[in-house]
Design an enzyme around this catalytic site. Sequence first.
Site, PDB file in Angstrom:
ATOM      1  N   ARG A   6       0.164   7.211  11.290  1.00 26.43           N
ATOM      2  CA  ARG A   6       1.224   6.345  11.815  1.00 26.43           C
ATOM      3  C   ARG A   6       2.472   6.442  10.941  1.00 26.43           C
ATOM      4  NH1 ARG A   6      -1.501   0.569  12.144  1.00 26.43           N
ATOM      5  NH2 ARG A   6      -2.548   1.384  10.305  1.00 26.43           N
TER       6      ARG A   6
ATOM      7  N   GLY B 247      -5.957   5.572   1.968  1.00 26.02           N
ATOM      8  CA  GLY B 247      -5.675   7.006   2.054  1.00 26.02           C
ATOM      9  C   GLY B 247      -4.876   7.377   0.825  1.00 26.02           C
ATOM     10  N   HIS B 248      -5.519   8.066  -0.103  1.00 29.51           N
ATOM     11  CA  HIS B 248      -4.868   8.399  -1.379  1.00 29.51           C
ATOM     12  C   HIS B 248      -4.686   9.915  -1.458  1.00 29.51           C
ATOM     13  CE1 HIS B 248      -6.703   4.436  -3.112  1.00 29.51           C
ATOM     14  NE2 HIS B 248      -5.841   4.229  -2.146  1.00 29.51           N
TER      15      HIS B 248
ATOM     16  N   THR C  44      -5.167  -7.063   4.825  1.00 30.30           N
ATOM     17  CA  THR C  44      -6.491  -6.487   4.949  1.00 30.30           C
ATOM     18  C   THR C  44      -7.515  -7.592   4.643  1.00 30.30           C
ATOM     19  OG1 THR C  44      -7.851  -4.563   4.409  1.00 30.30           O
ATOM     20  CG2 THR C  44      -6.632  -5.581   2.563  1.00 30.30           C
TER      21      THR C  44
ATOM     22  N   LYS D 156      -0.799   5.310  -5.535  1.00 31.72           N
ATOM     23  CA  LYS D 156      -1.903   4.976  -6.460  1.00 31.72           C
ATOM     24  C   LYS D 156      -2.760   6.208  -6.750  1.00 31.72           C
ATOM     25  CE  LYS D 156      -3.243   1.862  -3.512  1.00 31.72           C
ATOM     26  NZ  LYS D 156      -2.106   1.833  -2.561  1.00 31.72           N
ATOM     27  N   GLY D 157      -3.059   6.982  -5.675  1.00 31.36           N
ATOM     28  CA  GLY D 157      -3.927   8.154  -5.827  1.00 31.36           C
ATOM     29  C   GLY D 157      -3.369   9.115  -6.865  1.00 31.36           C
ATOM     30  N   LYS D 158      -2.088   9.427  -6.736  1.00 29.89           N
ATOM     31  CA  LYS D 158      -1.475  10.369  -7.677  1.00 29.89           C
ATOM     32  C   LYS D 158      -1.591   9.842  -9.113  1.00 29.89           C
ATOM     33  CE  LYS D 158       2.608  12.052  -9.756  1.00 29.89           C
ATOM     34  NZ  LYS D 158       3.881  12.730  -9.819  1.00 29.89           N
TER      35      LYS D 158
ATOM     36  N   LYS E  73       8.252   7.775  -6.548  1.00 31.04           N
ATOM     37  CA  LYS E  73       9.137   8.206  -5.465  1.00 31.04           C
ATOM     38  C   LYS E  73      10.611   7.882  -5.711  1.00 31.04           C
ATOM     39  CE  LYS E  73       6.875   8.947  -1.540  1.00 31.04           C
ATOM     40  NZ  LYS E  73       6.068   8.848  -0.307  1.00 31.04           N
TER      41      LYS E  73
ATOM     42  N   GLY F 191       0.817  -1.213   0.000  1.00 29.95           N
ATOM     43  CA  GLY F 191       0.000   0.000   0.000  1.00 29.95           C
ATOM     44  C   GLY F 191       0.848   1.259   0.000  1.00 29.95           C
ATOM     45  N   ASP F 192       0.171   2.395  -0.185  1.00 26.78           N
ATOM     46  CA  ASP F 192       0.814   3.718  -0.171  1.00 26.78           C
ATOM     47  C   ASP F 192       1.908   3.864  -1.224  1.00 26.78           C
ATOM     48  OD1 ASP F 192      -0.821   4.312   2.008  1.00 26.78           O
ATOM     49  OD2 ASP F 192       0.639   3.506   3.418  1.00 26.78           O
TER      50      ASP F 192
ATOM     51  N   GLN G 237      -5.008  -0.383  -1.155  1.00 26.77           N
ATOM     52  CA  GLN G 237      -4.033  -1.256  -0.499  1.00 26.77           C
ATOM     53  C   GLN G 237      -3.000  -1.772  -1.517  1.00 26.77           C
ATOM     54  OE1 GLN G 237      -7.660  -2.047   0.547  1.00 26.77           O
ATOM     55  NE2 GLN G 237      -7.189  -0.256   1.743  1.00 26.77           N
TER      56      GLN G 237
HETATM   57  P1  GDP Z   1      -1.626   5.537  -2.148  1.00 22.81           P
HETATM   58  O1  GDP Z   1      -2.291   5.053  -0.906  1.00 22.81           O
HETATM   59  O2  GDP Z   1      -1.023   4.440  -2.946  1.00 22.81           O
HETATM   60  O3  GDP Z   1      -2.488   6.451  -2.972  1.00 22.81           O
HETATM   61  O4  GDP Z   1      -0.392   6.430  -1.647  1.00 22.81           O
HETATM   62  P2  GDP Z   1      -0.450   7.555  -0.502  1.00 22.81           P
HETATM   63  O5  GDP Z   1      -1.102   8.758  -1.070  1.00 22.81           O
HETATM   64  O6  GDP Z   1      -0.970   7.007   0.764  1.00 22.81           O
HETATM   65  O7  GDP Z   1       1.101   7.773  -0.259  1.00 22.81           O
HETATM   66  C1  GDP Z   1       1.961   8.208  -1.262  1.00 22.81           C
HETATM   67  C2  GDP Z   1       2.567   9.574  -0.811  1.00 22.81           C
HETATM   68  O8  GDP Z   1       3.660   9.888  -1.647  1.00 22.81           O
HETATM   69  C3  GDP Z   1       1.582  10.729  -0.974  1.00 22.81           C
HETATM   70  O9  GDP Z   1       1.831  11.664   0.035  1.00 22.81           O
HETATM   71  C4  GDP Z   1       1.933  11.298  -2.343  1.00 22.81           C
HETATM   72  O10 GDP Z   1       1.646  12.692  -2.445  1.00 22.81           O
HETATM   73  C5  GDP Z   1       3.426  11.066  -2.391  1.00 22.81           C
HETATM   74  N1  GDP Z   1       3.978  10.808  -3.733  1.00 22.81           N
HETATM   75  C6  GDP Z   1       3.415  10.165  -4.778  1.00 22.81           C
HETATM   76  N2  GDP Z   1       4.280  10.051  -5.795  1.00 22.81           N
HETATM   77  C7  GDP Z   1       5.428  10.643  -5.375  1.00 22.81           C
HETATM   78  C8  GDP Z   1       6.737  10.813  -5.959  1.00 22.81           C
HETATM   79  O11 GDP Z   1       7.006  10.402  -7.078  1.00 22.81           O
HETATM   80  N3  GDP Z   1       7.677  11.447  -5.203  1.00 22.81           N
HETATM   81  C9  GDP Z   1       7.421  11.907  -3.950  1.00 22.81           C
HETATM   82  N4  GDP Z   1       8.400  12.512  -3.288  1.00 22.81           N
HETATM   83  N5  GDP Z   1       6.212  11.752  -3.356  1.00 22.81           N
HETATM   84  C10 GDP Z   1       5.246  11.116  -4.060  1.00 22.81           C
HETATM   85  P1  IMO Z   2      -3.840   2.541   0.641  1.00 23.91           P
HETATM   86  O1  IMO Z   2      -4.992   2.348  -0.303  1.00 23.91           O
HETATM   87  C1  IMO Z   2      -1.229   0.859   3.715  1.00 23.91           C
HETATM   88  C2  IMO Z   2      -3.024  -2.087   6.418  1.00 23.91           C
HETATM   89  C3  IMO Z   2      -3.171  -1.688   7.875  1.00 23.91           C
HETATM   90  C4  IMO Z   2      -3.016  -3.033   8.551  1.00 23.91           C
HETATM   91  C5  IMO Z   2      -3.723  -3.980   7.579  1.00 23.91           C
HETATM   92  C6  IMO Z   2      -5.154  -4.326   7.956  1.00 23.91           C
HETATM   93  O2  IMO Z   2      -3.691   3.917   1.166  1.00 23.91           O
HETATM   94  O3  IMO Z   2      -2.583   1.993   0.052  1.00 23.91           O
HETATM   95  P2  IMO Z   2      -7.437  -2.954   7.851  1.00 23.91           P
HETATM   96  O4  IMO Z   2      -7.858  -1.690   8.523  1.00 23.91           O
HETATM   97  O5  IMO Z   2      -7.514  -2.908   6.360  1.00 23.91           O
HETATM   98  O6  IMO Z   2      -8.112  -4.174   8.413  1.00 23.91           O
HETATM   99  O7  IMO Z   2      -5.875  -3.122   8.240  1.00 23.91           O
HETATM  100  O8  IMO Z   2      -3.708  -3.326   6.315  1.00 23.91           O
HETATM  101  N1  IMO Z   2      -3.640  -1.160   5.445  1.00 23.91           N
HETATM  102  C7  IMO Z   2      -2.939  -0.317   4.675  1.00 23.91           C
HETATM  103  N2  IMO Z   2      -1.615  -0.046   4.629  1.00 23.91           N
HETATM  104  N3  IMO Z   2      -2.073   1.458   2.844  1.00 23.91           N
HETATM  105  C8  IMO Z   2      -3.395   1.180   2.857  1.00 23.91           C
HETATM  106  O9  IMO Z   2      -4.247   1.656   1.924  1.00 23.91           O
HETATM  107  C9  IMO Z   2      -3.891   0.289   3.832  1.00 23.91           C
HETATM  108  N4  IMO Z   2      -5.119  -0.193   4.129  1.00 23.91           N
HETATM  109  C10 IMO Z   2      -4.949  -1.077   5.109  1.00 23.91           C
HETATM  110  O10 IMO Z   2      -2.162  -0.780   8.266  1.00 23.91           O
HETATM  111  O11 IMO Z   2      -1.660  -3.394   8.571  1.00 23.91           O
HETATM  112 MG    MG Z   3      -2.283   5.402   1.143  1.00 27.93          MG
END
Ligand code: GDP
Ligand code: IMO
Ligand code: MG
Length: 430
Positions: free
Chosen positions: A303, A40-41, A239, A16-18, A331, A12-13, A224
């Site tokens: 976190r 959280g995107h 998850t 994807k959102g971007k 990134k 995750g993270d 995720q």
């Molecule tokens: P998602 O859950 O997959 O949508 O990702 P998140 O938004 O939770 O986390 C990605 C974080 O990295 C966000 O704060 C984005 O704004 C940031 N981000 C995305 N692409 C880049 C990148 O290429 N470089 C940097 N420095 N940050 C990025």
């Molecule tokens: P995005 O879409 C990162 C993780 C939680 C925990 C496990 C189970 O932003 O990438 P849950 O509440 O789903 O039962 O938690 O999954 N988790 C994520 N980690 N990015 C996410 O979503 C997540 N959604 C759930 O931290 O370890």
């Molecule tokens: Mg996220």
Amino acid sequence: MSNVAVIGSQWGDEGKGKIVDWLSSRADVVVRFQGGHNAGHTLVIDGVEYKLNLLPSGIVRQGKLSIIGNGVVVNPWCLLKEIETLKEKGVRIKPENLMLAENANLILPVHQALDQAMEITRGQNKIGTTNRGIGPCYEDKVARRGIRVCDLYHPELLKEKLTKMMFHHNILLKGMGVDPVDVEATYDKLMEISADILSYTGVVWKVLDEARSENKKILFEGAQGTMLDIDHGTYPYVTSSNTVSSQAAAGSGVGPDAVKFVLGITKAYTTRVGTGPFPTEQDNEVGQRLGERGKEFGTNTGRKRRCGWFDAVMVRQAAKINGMSGIALTKLDVLDGLDEIKICVGYKLGDKEINHCPSSQIEQAEVEPIYETVEGWSESTYGARSWAELPAQAVKYVRRIEELINTPVTLLSTSPERDDTILMHDPFVD
Ligand code: GDP
Ligand code: IMO
Ligand code: MG
């Protein structure tokens, strides 16, 4: 016509959102197909940050239809709050551009109470969930006790179902020493928002079928990541939904042939939130540096994310399981200024070498990464918008990743900002 599914390759993270926001300029419809507000995107458009949990990341663009599919678990109060927050930022959200599947399951207060109570009961072995009630809601769905959006059309049935559901859960909550949840209170709370929620409700599979017959482009947005998938992830530290590309079909109501291009969003290093195995974790100054430069704090729970080197074993596995056509590597800029960078190319399990992530949680905790070390680069890649702007060592790093995971880089992201993105191949074009 080439519809695209975007999924996370790691835990995750990945960004994807971007990428979904960027790609949505080329799409007509954006559909979320699993997960809930545990996601959280973050999108950054001309310096303005948008944080999305339940709404598809296409919502900020005018003229696109955003859909929350049946595979998503929906907390209706959080959905309405998210809509309000975005409206305050000037985003137009109306039933014309947002549709909620009538067969999606609802997350209720009892699910959050259960999530919290079960985590406490797990003690040392807690999963570290987002505490949003995601797991208990999916449990109810599979147990055939769930409340669905369409139940709001029938208040009497709704009350009957709520009574049965609470009878079951309140025994459990009592056993865990937690206050029971009141049926009437939940019913009243639901009735307060019922009309609002129903104004967005529709028959999603039909709308998607029509979109397909009109040759519209559909972007399926995963939440995720593959290693959090209920079947393919690091179970039980996962998850409660299938996060892999094949869920795009079941979670929205199209056939598997609807997805023509699977884009795996892949961070140039690795992060994880919550408990569970993480072979390349760097619980040291390297991890600290990645976390600081990458601003690795959860969008959702705040976190601190655990950080480590790129794990090619896991991403290669994710590429196979998802049928990835290409990856969006994000990134890369976070690695700027490192003298050397490590890539995990295999695992050691006891005295054996293996090239996949085992299923057993004992073995997952025991595998040790085998690293290859590559030279870093001192120049900045932050905000680069063309391949030519990248230093030679950064290009080499990207090429090595492609080779190790046997999948091409389709997009490259160099900052959080929407347009700091390099396109190598348009996934919407065959
Ligand atoms: P998602 O859950 O997959 O949508 O990702 P998140 O938004 O939770 O986390 C990605 C974080 O990295 C966000 O704060 C984005 O704004 C940031 N981000 C995305 N692409 C880049 C990148 O290429 N470089 C940097 N420095 N940050 C990025
Ligand atoms: P995005 O879409 C990162 C993780 C939680 C925990 C496990 C189970 O932003 O990438 P849950 O509440 O789903 O039962 O938690 O999954 N988790 C994520 N980690 N990015 C996410 O979503 C997540 N959604 C759930 O931290 O370890
Ligand atoms: Mg996220």
